[in-house]
Structure formats: C-alpha cells, structure tokens
Design a protein around this motif. Structure first.
Motif, short mmCIF file in Angstrom:
data_model
loop_
_atom_site.label_atom_id
_atom_site.label_comp_id
_atom_site.label_asym_id
_atom_site.label_seq_id
_atom_site.Cartn_x
_atom_site.Cartn_y
_atom_site.Cartn_z
N HIS A 70 28.26 27.92 -5.88
CA HIS A 70 28.08 26.83 -6.81
C HIS A 70 28.25 25.49 -6.09
O HIS A 70 28.81 25.40 -5.00
CB HIS A 70 29.10 26.93 -7.95
N HIS A 71 27.73 24.46 -6.76
CA HIS A 71 27.87 23.10 -6.24
C HIS A 71 29.32 22.66 -6.33
O HIS A 71 30.00 22.91 -7.34
CB HIS A 71 26.97 22.16 -7.02
N LEU A 72 29.81 22.03 -5.28
CA LEU A 72 31.20 21.57 -5.24
C LEU A 72 31.26 20.08 -5.54
O LEU A 72 30.42 19.31 -5.06
CB LEU A 72 31.81 21.85 -3.86
N PRO A 73 32.25 19.64 -6.30
CA PRO A 73 32.38 18.20 -6.63
C PRO A 73 33.02 17.43 -5.48
O PRO A 73 34.15 16.92 -5.59
CB PRO A 73 33.26 18.21 -7.88
N LEU A 74 32.30 17.31 -4.38
CA LEU A 74 32.84 16.66 -3.20
C LEU A 74 32.62 15.15 -3.26
O LEU A 74 31.68 14.66 -3.89
CB LEU A 74 32.19 17.23 -1.94
N THR A 75 33.50 14.43 -2.58
CA THR A 75 33.44 12.97 -2.51
C THR A 75 33.08 12.55 -1.09
O THR A 75 33.68 13.02 -0.12
CB THR A 75 34.78 12.35 -2.91
N THR A 76 32.08 11.68 -0.96
CA THR A 76 31.67 11.20 0.36
C THR A 76 32.64 10.13 0.85
O THR A 76 32.85 9.11 0.20
CB THR A 76 30.25 10.62 0.29
N VAL A 77 33.24 10.39 2.01
CA VAL A 77 34.19 9.44 2.58
C VAL A 77 33.67 8.79 3.85
O VAL A 77 34.23 7.79 4.31
CB VAL A 77 35.54 10.14 2.87
N TYR A 78 32.62 9.35 4.43
CA TYR A 78 32.09 8.79 5.68
C TYR A 78 30.60 9.08 5.74
O TYR A 78 30.15 10.21 5.49
CB TYR A 78 32.81 9.39 6.90
N GLN A 79 29.83 8.05 6.08
CA GLN A 79 28.38 8.20 6.20
C GLN A 79 27.87 7.14 7.17
O GLN A 79 28.11 5.95 6.96
CB GLN A 79 27.70 8.07 4.84
N GLN A 80 27.19 7.57 8.20
CA GLN A 80 26.70 6.64 9.21
C GLN A 80 25.39 7.17 9.80
O GLN A 80 25.28 8.36 10.13
CB GLN A 80 27.71 6.43 10.33
N LEU A 81 24.40 6.29 9.91
CA LEU A 81 23.12 6.61 10.50
C LEU A 81 23.04 5.95 11.87
O LEU A 81 23.07 4.73 11.99
CB LEU A 81 21.96 6.13 9.61
#
Length: 394
Positions: free
Chosen positions: A185-196
């Motif tokens: 199932h899909h997990l209710p995760l929170t994005t804490v880091y994102q970099q391109l």
C-alpha cells in the motif's frame, strides 16, 4: 462440409472480412466495461468493509478484541478483527524498553535534516533526454525538433519496528504494533529533502545527442520519511499476539497507513464507486449497442445472400457450364475495340451487365466471380447486384 456448416462459415467469414471498425470498437468497449465492472465490484466490497469496520482509539482496542473474540483467551489470540485505529507513530523499542528516557534509541535519522523517523525512503531519479533521431529513421521536422524525457529510478527503503500510541505522553500503557509484512500500500511519507543536480555535458554527450541516443541531464535526489509523532490511521486486521495488539494490512482494502480518517476514506471510496458504476453502465450500453448494430448488419447481409432467387442460382450454374465450354476463337481472339475491355482482367471483351445498376463493364468470367461473393457489388458504382445478364452483340 454440410450446408449448415457452409452457411455458418460464410457468415463468420463475412463478419471477419467486412469489419469496418464497428466490431473492433464494440469489443474494445466491452473489454473496458468488464474491467470497470471488476473494479466496481472490488471498490464496492472495500467500501462495505470500511463502513462496517469500527474506528477505535488505541486505548479502546483491547476491549473491541475481547468482545469480538469471546471470553476464551485462545480464541482472542487467534481471532482477527478488521478495525481502523488512529494514533501517533512511535518506535517499538521506545515503548518496550525499561528506560523511558532512552526514547530515541533504535530509530532512523535522516541524512540531511537529522529528523527522527521509523521509515526512510531514498529515491534517486536519473533523468535522460533524447532527441528524435536526426540521423535515424524519423525525418519528420516536428519529430526532429521534439524531445522526450525518460526517468530511471533507484529506490531504497529502510524501516524499524514501530507502533501506534495515544498522543505522545510517556510512559505508554496502550499501543498497537504495526506489522508491514506483505504490504504494497501507499505510505503517508513526508518529503524532507529534494534536490535536482545537473550533469555536466561531455563531448561524448554531444555525439549521443547527434545520433539520437539518450543521455543523462540531471539527477533528482529525494528523501521521504514517516516521522515519529505523525498522526495516522491504520486499516487492517487486528489480533492479539502474546497479549499485545498487532495490526497487519488487508490486501482487499486500498488503505493501510493513511492520513485520512474513516469518514474521509468512506466519502472518497463512495465517490469512486459511484463513478465506476456509471462508467460501467455507459461502457456496457455503448458496447452492446455497437456490437448489436454490427451483428444485425452482418445478419441482414447473410439473409440477403440466402434469399437469392433460385433462378439466379440456376443462371449461375448455367454460366458455369458456359465457362466450361470452349469459347469461340473467332469471338475472343479478334481485336477488341478501345473502351470495351473488362475493367477487372483487362483482357476480354465486356459481355455481362449487372442488375439493377445496368453497368456493362465485365466479361462473363469476371462477372461470375463477382456474383459468387457473399454480398456482390458492382465494381463501378458499388451497388448491390441482384442479377447478371449476358449481352450478345448481333
């Protein structure tokens, strides 16, 4: 082959050869309708289970299991009850340890922000760019100027055992262990880091782009977590294991860990079920109508072919006999005037006229071949032929 078998074979061959898109469209819509009905059945079943499942707090979970399982302790341990439990995420080692001050032992820490979590998912997505083959098979100007982006992902998931508790007060008296074994199932995760991060081009990259090969243009690095203290709902089968409540996912339900409440899940699932219901009705009705139209049209053609007059059949047999007789060399070997050649074979003189259109465009042999078709049509005006008349020149 018997006469009925010949009739059935001719009908099937007529349907196969006269497909103009109606039958294909009808079968496609029927397939889509069947898939929609299957999804509707699954969605309605999940909706009923969500409506019947009790929504309880962690502190009230034991009482629900005791009521459902009965007074026998062995039956309570083996009985599974579908429930919706809402609580805060906490590491399992924190509630089972003897020292309540060592709350952050055996937990995960993020790489950048050092947040505490029980689930960390790190995803690296390499983005590739591709020109539409300037020196390849595609020479269309729009295709040459257009570009496509492709992604290749590599993901890693780290987890530690965790539980759901009431609030965040310590020590914890009641908790439920979350068992994620077999969960997709899909997990209710929170994005804490994102970099391109862009990737520097090289001379080899220019050659890749020139000859239409894909080349990397960027690397997207993401980190998502299920932080400690997040308030979520767990939907699944709950049971007692060694006297401790434990919940595991149910594959028939679209949720396991989610931020939604029971009312929100029921409303969303009811709306989706209604959409699937009306979609299945529309697709089914359209497919039945189109398939019925295609069947009726081919059935009428078959009946028209079967209703040919007996004299026409006799005339066809007579014409066949005439074909078997040697043709007068004086009639066929002489020079054919311009404009009198058969439009099909372009070798013999026009001898047969079609009824009712009256076109004299075919020789006797080619006219017979046209008349033997299931639904004969004039090769000039495409009008249905009911009879063939031999023309004799005096």
């Amino acid at each position: 082959m018997s006469s009925p078998e010949q009739a059935v074979f001719s009908l099937l061959s007529n349907i196969a050869l006269s497909i103009d898109g109606a039958a294909v469209l009808g079968l496609t819509l029927a397939y889509a309708a069947v898939r929609t009905i299957v999804k509707f059945t699954s969605s309605s079943s999940a909706l009923r289970k969500l409506q019947d499942a009790p929504s309880v707090r962690v502190s009230d979970l034991r009482s629900v299991l005791d009521v459902e399982g009965g007074s026998d302790s062995s039956s309570r341990s083996e009985r599974e009850v579908l429930v919706i439990v809402r609580g805060s995420v906490m590491a399992k080692w924190a509630v089972e340890g003897a020292n309540w001050y060592s709350l952050w032992e055996n937990v995960l820490f993020t790489r950048i922000s050092s947040d505490r979590a029980v689930i960390i998912q790190r995803t690296q997505t390499c983005i590739y760019n591709e020109w539409k083959r300037i020196f390849g098979w595609t020479w269309d100007l729009l295709a040459i100027l257009s570009r496509s982006l492709r992604e290749r992902k590599s993901s890693s998931l780290r987890t530690v055992p965790f539980v759901l508790i009431n609030g965040s007060q310590m020590p914890v008296d009641n908790y439920v262990v979350v068992n994620m074994d077999g969960s997709k199932h899909h997990l209710p995760l929170t994005t804490v880091y994102q970099q391109l991060q862009p990737i520097n081009a090289s001379p080899y990259t220019f050659l890749q782009a020139l000859f239409g090969h894909e080349y990397p243009v960027g690397l997207l690095d993401e980190e998502k977590i299920l932080p400690i203290g997040k308030y979520v709902s767990a939907v699944g089968h709950c049971f007692l294991k060694n006297g401790i409540p434990e919940i595991k996912p149910c594959n028939d339900l679209p949720y396991f860990l989610t931020e939604l409440t029971k009312d929100q899940m029921v409303i969303y699932r009811a709306f989706r079920t209604k959409i699937l219901f009306w979609s299945s009705i529309l697709l089914g009705s359209a497919s039945i109508g189109i398939l019925g139209f295609a069947f009726a049209r081919n059935w009428n053609r078959w009946k028209e072919w079967r209703r040919r007059p007996n004299d026409q059949q006799q005339q066809s047999h007579a014409a066949v006999d005439e074909l078997n007789t040697p043709v007068s060399e004086d009639d066929e070997s002489r020079d054919v005037p311009d404009g009198q050649f058969c439009v099909i074979c372009l070798m013999r003189r026009r001898r047969s006229a079609f009824v009712p259109c009256g076109h004299l465009v075919c020789c006797q042999q080619c006219a017979l071949f046209v008349g033997r078709e299931v639904s004969p049509k004039c090769p000039v005006c495409r009008q249905t032929i009911s009879n063939i008349v031999r023309i004799y020149h005096s």
